[in-house]
Design a protein around this motif. Sequence first.
Motif, short mmCIF file in Angstrom:
data_model
loop_
_atom_site.label_atom_id
_atom_site.label_comp_id
_atom_site.label_asym_id
_atom_site.label_seq_id
_atom_site.Cartn_x
_atom_site.Cartn_y
_atom_site.Cartn_z
N THR A 166 -63.19 -90.62 -22.25
CA THR A 166 -62.39 -89.49 -21.98
C THR A 166 -62.25 -88.53 -23.13
N TYR A 167 -62.79 -88.74 -24.30
CA TYR A 167 -62.97 -87.99 -25.40
C TYR A 167 -63.39 -86.58 -25.01
N LEU A 182 -54.35 -85.21 -22.25
CA LEU A 182 -54.97 -85.75 -21.44
C LEU A 182 -54.01 -86.06 -20.37
N GLU A 192 -47.38 -84.00 -36.40
CA GLU A 192 -48.06 -85.02 -35.99
C GLU A 192 -47.23 -86.62 -36.50
N VAL A 241 -41.79 -86.06 -32.96
CA VAL A 241 -41.15 -85.03 -32.31
C VAL A 241 -39.96 -85.71 -31.42
N THR A 286 -56.42 -85.09 -30.33
CA THR A 286 -57.59 -84.44 -30.01
C THR A 286 -57.87 -82.99 -29.44
C1 LIG Z 1 -59.28 -97.23 -29.67
C2 LIG Z 1 -59.87 -95.99 -28.95
C3 LIG Z 1 -61.18 -95.96 -28.62
C4 LIG Z 1 -61.72 -95.07 -27.94
N1 LIG Z 1 -63.02 -94.80 -27.77
C5 LIG Z 1 -63.65 -93.62 -26.95
C6 LIG Z 1 -64.82 -93.44 -26.84
O1 LIG Z 1 -65.71 -94.34 -27.68
N2 LIG Z 1 -65.22 -92.39 -26.45
C7 LIG Z 1 -64.52 -91.61 -25.67
O2 LIG Z 1 -65.10 -90.67 -25.01
N3 LIG Z 1 -63.28 -91.64 -25.70
C8 LIG Z 1 -62.83 -92.72 -26.34
N4 LIG Z 1 -61.51 -92.93 -26.46
C9 LIG Z 1 -60.30 -92.14 -25.76
C10 LIG Z 1 -60.18 -90.63 -26.49
O3 LIG Z 1 -60.28 -90.92 -27.92
C11 LIG Z 1 -58.83 -89.96 -26.00
O4 LIG Z 1 -58.98 -89.87 -24.57
C12 LIG Z 1 -58.69 -88.89 -26.51
O5 LIG Z 1 -58.59 -88.96 -28.03
C13 LIG Z 1 -57.19 -88.26 -25.91
O6 LIG Z 1 -56.93 -87.26 -26.64
P1 LIG Z 1 -55.14 -86.27 -26.29
O7 LIG Z 1 -55.37 -85.08 -27.29
O8 LIG Z 1 -54.97 -86.37 -24.78
O9 LIG Z 1 -54.48 -87.47 -26.81
P2 LIG Z 1 -54.57 -88.25 -28.47
O10 LIG Z 1 -55.70 -87.74 -29.00
O11 LIG Z 1 -54.16 -89.33 -28.22
O12 LIG Z 1 -53.48 -87.25 -29.41
C14 LIG Z 1 -52.11 -87.39 -29.19
C15 LIG Z 1 -51.57 -87.31 -30.63
O13 LIG Z 1 -50.09 -87.06 -30.30
C16 LIG Z 1 -49.51 -87.98 -31.70
N5 LIG Z 1 -48.17 -88.29 -30.85
C17 LIG Z 1 -47.47 -88.95 -29.96
N6 LIG Z 1 -46.12 -88.84 -30.01
C18 LIG Z 1 -45.99 -88.06 -30.73
C19 LIG Z 1 -44.68 -87.56 -31.19
N7 LIG Z 1 -43.40 -88.07 -30.53
N8 LIG Z 1 -44.47 -86.92 -32.06
C20 LIG Z 1 -45.65 -86.47 -32.94
N9 LIG Z 1 -46.95 -86.82 -32.74
C21 LIG Z 1 -46.81 -87.41 -31.72
C22 LIG Z 1 -50.24 -89.00 -31.57
O14 LIG Z 1 -50.05 -89.76 -32.78
C23 LIG Z 1 -51.56 -88.41 -31.46
O15 LIG Z 1 -52.23 -88.22 -32.63
C24 LIG Z 1 -60.87 -93.95 -27.29
C25 LIG Z 1 -59.40 -93.84 -27.67
C26 LIG Z 1 -58.76 -94.97 -28.44
C27 LIG Z 1 -57.40 -94.97 -28.61
#
Ligand SMILES: Cc1cc2nc3c(=O)[nH]c(=O)nc-3n(C[C@H](O)[C@H](O)[C@H](O)COP(=O)(O)OP(=O)(O)OC[C@H]3O[C@@H](n4cnc5c(N)ncnc54)[C@H](O)[C@@H]3O)c2cc1C
Length: 698
Positions: A612-613, A601, A40, A233, A18
């Motif tokens: 948390t989105y 996050l 990714e 990674v 995200t």
């Molecule tokens: C099933 C589900 C339902 C949810 N429902 C809601 C909702 O309705 N409303 C809301 O507000 N929030 C919701 N959330 C939460 C929200 O989507 C997350 O808080 C947000 O997407 C987190 O963003 P981020 O950038 O921190 O991490 P992420 O979006 O999780 O991104 C991290 C990325 O890094 C990649 N990655 C991890 N390790 C590695 C590696 N070693 N090498 C390469 N790539 C890697 C992962 O594959 C992933 O694509 C939900 C989450 C999930 C999983």
Amino acid sequence: MMNTPPADFDIIFGGGGTAACVAAGRLAAANPTLRILVLEAGEHTKNEDSHVQPGRYFGHLSPASTTLKFHVGKPSEALAGRSLVIPSGRCIGGGSSVNFTMYTRASASDYDDWETQFKNPGWGSQYLLPLLRKTETYQAQPNQPTHGYSGPLKVSWGGHVTNVANQFLEVAAATDHNRTYTEDANDFYECNKYGKWPKWIDGETGKRSDPAHYYIYNQGANENLVIRTGQQVKRVLFEGEKAVGLEYVADRVLRPDADQAPQQVYASRLVVLSSGAFGSPAILERSGIGAADLLAKHDIPVKVDLPAVGENFQDHNICFVPYQASDEAETFDALIRGDIAETTKNSDLWTEGKGLLAANGMDAGIKIRPITEQDFAELGPEFEGRWNDYFVNAPDKPVIWFGPSSFLLGDHTTAPVRRYFSMAYVNEYPISMGSVHISSGEDPHAPSDFNPAFLNHPADLATLRWGYKKTREIARRMKYYRGEHLPIHPNFAAGSEALCSGEVSGPITLDAPRLKYTEEDDKAIDDFHRKFIQTSWHSLGTCAMKPREEGGVVDPRLNVYGTTNLKVAGDRRLFHLSLLLEFMPSFNLSIPRVGFCFLDLSIAPANVGANTYSSALTVGEKAAVIIAEDLGLQIDGVGALETSEQTISGLDELVPAPPTKTKLPDDFAGLEGIEGLTISSMVNDEYTNSKPAMITVM
Ligand SMILES: Cc1cc2nc3c(=O)[nH]c(=O)nc-3n(C[C@H](O)[C@H](O)[C@H](O)COP(=O)(O)OP(=O)(O)OC[C@H]3O[C@@H](n4cnc5c(N)ncnc54)[C@H](O)[C@@H]3O)c2cc1C
């Protein structure tokens, strides 16, 4: 000193979720000559029904899903011996491309705490509100001062609001005389108002609003923006203290037969870790940044002794308690079961932006705080300290969120075929915090050493007890109510007034007396929560943005302590940038420099009282500002993001198509028997490595 090979890219993102999509998309739009690579682990999501049709989110929760990574916690007494399984997104867009699309904003005071309590200048609500607004086009309601109206992501009520939600609001209005209704329960400041609940769904097209499509895929014509999927990674490559690149291997789930030889890629300006609350601390630890004793245990030379890496794990605790519904209730259950007629009908409706596939079944709710003596009595003495220390002076912080969901979130293969609605309640600020660490210094696919630490504090149970009681009173009065779904309710003793009823002919009257619960009943509720509480999928905090001596991993400029970073000295202040970003300048590249920063996050120093989105998007927007400044890029107007649907094409540096049918992915080894993993398993899930098929269209 090693001789770093020539850089292939200016900026490399490790993780394409995200926040990464937002920052990479903003930077690429601002200067299309900037060479950006996103690595990714998961797969592409572009124009896939399972991602763009919001109502298919259940499919991703299937145990066979390859678009989620399942993290298995240690068994815990606080969870009646259970191992909690917490998934995170695993595809381009990360969580935003698989989530429930619920639009819930943090409270302003959450971000103010980030700034004042955790000493992060520039991260308070006054600086982040302009960025929240910048992400969105708020279709749900015009002219709301705290919402945005020209951002790339659309927010609407969705293609269908169910009658279950309307009934919930009617019963709440008739029975809760201490709280009122609002058209905007997400104005950033207020609690204790019931309302319809918006979604990250385009109200015109019915499509999911995710940064994968509206920050990245819509820039398909930009050949300098490269997305590589199916790449894990492993670690950060350093030259002295300077991060210069990333080492990665083929992802074993997506590319099971690929050569596992590590590959390296180098950046001339910046290395960004953006792998989320589970991925980012693991990469840091494998790179020699973490607690020295843990690194020694895994034979990893210590680069920076940073004991806070992987600590401070937080989530929300949620319970979906199911009730049986009459046939008039509009629910998702037939869709979840894969009913062909229902699926075909809703697929057709979706093409007009309508129907259940353009919705999420969570259409109403409230961010609630206790008001009455009865509220405080139900919350009990265990909660008193928490109230006084944490909530009393923060009137915008909800204790829980609750609302109806128009489905049974459970195993439909064993539940009687009928309609259900559930009452979901979320503990918004659990006290218990956990940790996540690596279990191998070498293997990036090894499962993590994960302690979610749910329900380790009695106040967390007290909060949930209140949630159960309050929502049950509303559920029993809703006209579609036909009794409790007994397998997922507390096991009250025979003779208790609170005993659950199973099938009934209809609701109780609006003015019926509230149930009285004995101490024994309360214990039954606590036991129930230990057995059934689950993740809200809101993991955060594992590389916290705090002062180093207070358990921090990154500073307010998102630099990792102890590594060379791009901290810009002097007097440029973040709030100036936030204002500038309102007008989205374009960038001019200046001196090439290499640095290392964080962006997802995992940086959250403390929890937010919301899904948390929205916070992940804001971290992405803020990171784009910080990166632009730290790299010496001059901002004099930021390129607008093209949001037209026609532009979503290109960016096709794809991995070979995944195999169509294999065994369960490695993530699942040994998980089959774990309670909680069957939650939302779908009738027609096959153990495939292709898209999980929750809803089949024949
Ligand atoms: C099933 C589900 C339902 C949810 N429902 C809601 C909702 O309705 N409303 C809301 O507000 N929030 C919701 N959330 C939460 C929200 O989507 C997350 O808080 C947000 O997407 C987190 O963003 P981020 O950038 O921190 O991490 P992420 O979006 O999780 O991104 C991290 C990325 O890094 C990649 N990655 C991890 N390790 C590695 C590696 N070693 N090498 C390469 N790539 C890697 C992962 O594959 C992933 O694509 C939900 C989450 C999930 C999983």
